[in-house]
Enzyme design. Sequence first.
Site: not given
Length: 223
Positions: A56, A60, A144
């Site tokens: 993943e 960011r 998630k």
Amino acid sequence: MTNNDTRQAARMADKIAQLDSICARARIMPVITIAREEDILPLADALAAGGLTVLEITLRSAHGLTAIRRLREQRPELCVGAGTVLDRPMLAAAEQAGAQFIVTPGSTAELLQAGLESAVPMLPGTSSASDIMLGYGLGYRRFKLFPAEVCGGTAALKALGGPFGGVRFCPTGGINPDNLQGYMALPNVMCVGGSWMFDSEWVNNGDWARIQQASAEALQLLD
């Protein structure tokens, strides 16, 4: 049920199957924020050499989309998803970069709808039963849990298993070698996300062998 409803249900069922396959392959999903472009390939190679082949890549940093594109082009054997997707434009950018799955830290009505329209399967972020119900009403069954330890950890997941029997989770946030096995022992956990196997100091120093070893050791805890 209308023909459109039937088609949407079939598409969601296919996406759930894709997520199940991805998470079964992963078991532990590295959650990676790329600080330097030159780290993209050696970090991915070190993780993969240790057995972690589902990555993943968070959005960011300025290098997130670059990392996804490069890995999809140069490491096609890996499964590469986009994390920290916050809105429609970020989802569209991740799709264009070649992300094979999408992970969000939370859920909004707009983002959940965008996920329905996307061809790429999405794991919406949740931290409460209300979040789950928002996605559940649209057909989502895979989520998630974030931040997992802050949200109650394994106790919360056990409690959520009652009202949401058909829902499974990828908990992320505070997972480490000390609590990994407790999470993975739960029937409603399909994989976990974390970053302990590639300490930032190791990445900064280019200690790829240590990252490979830590990745292998993490998987050994599940054998």
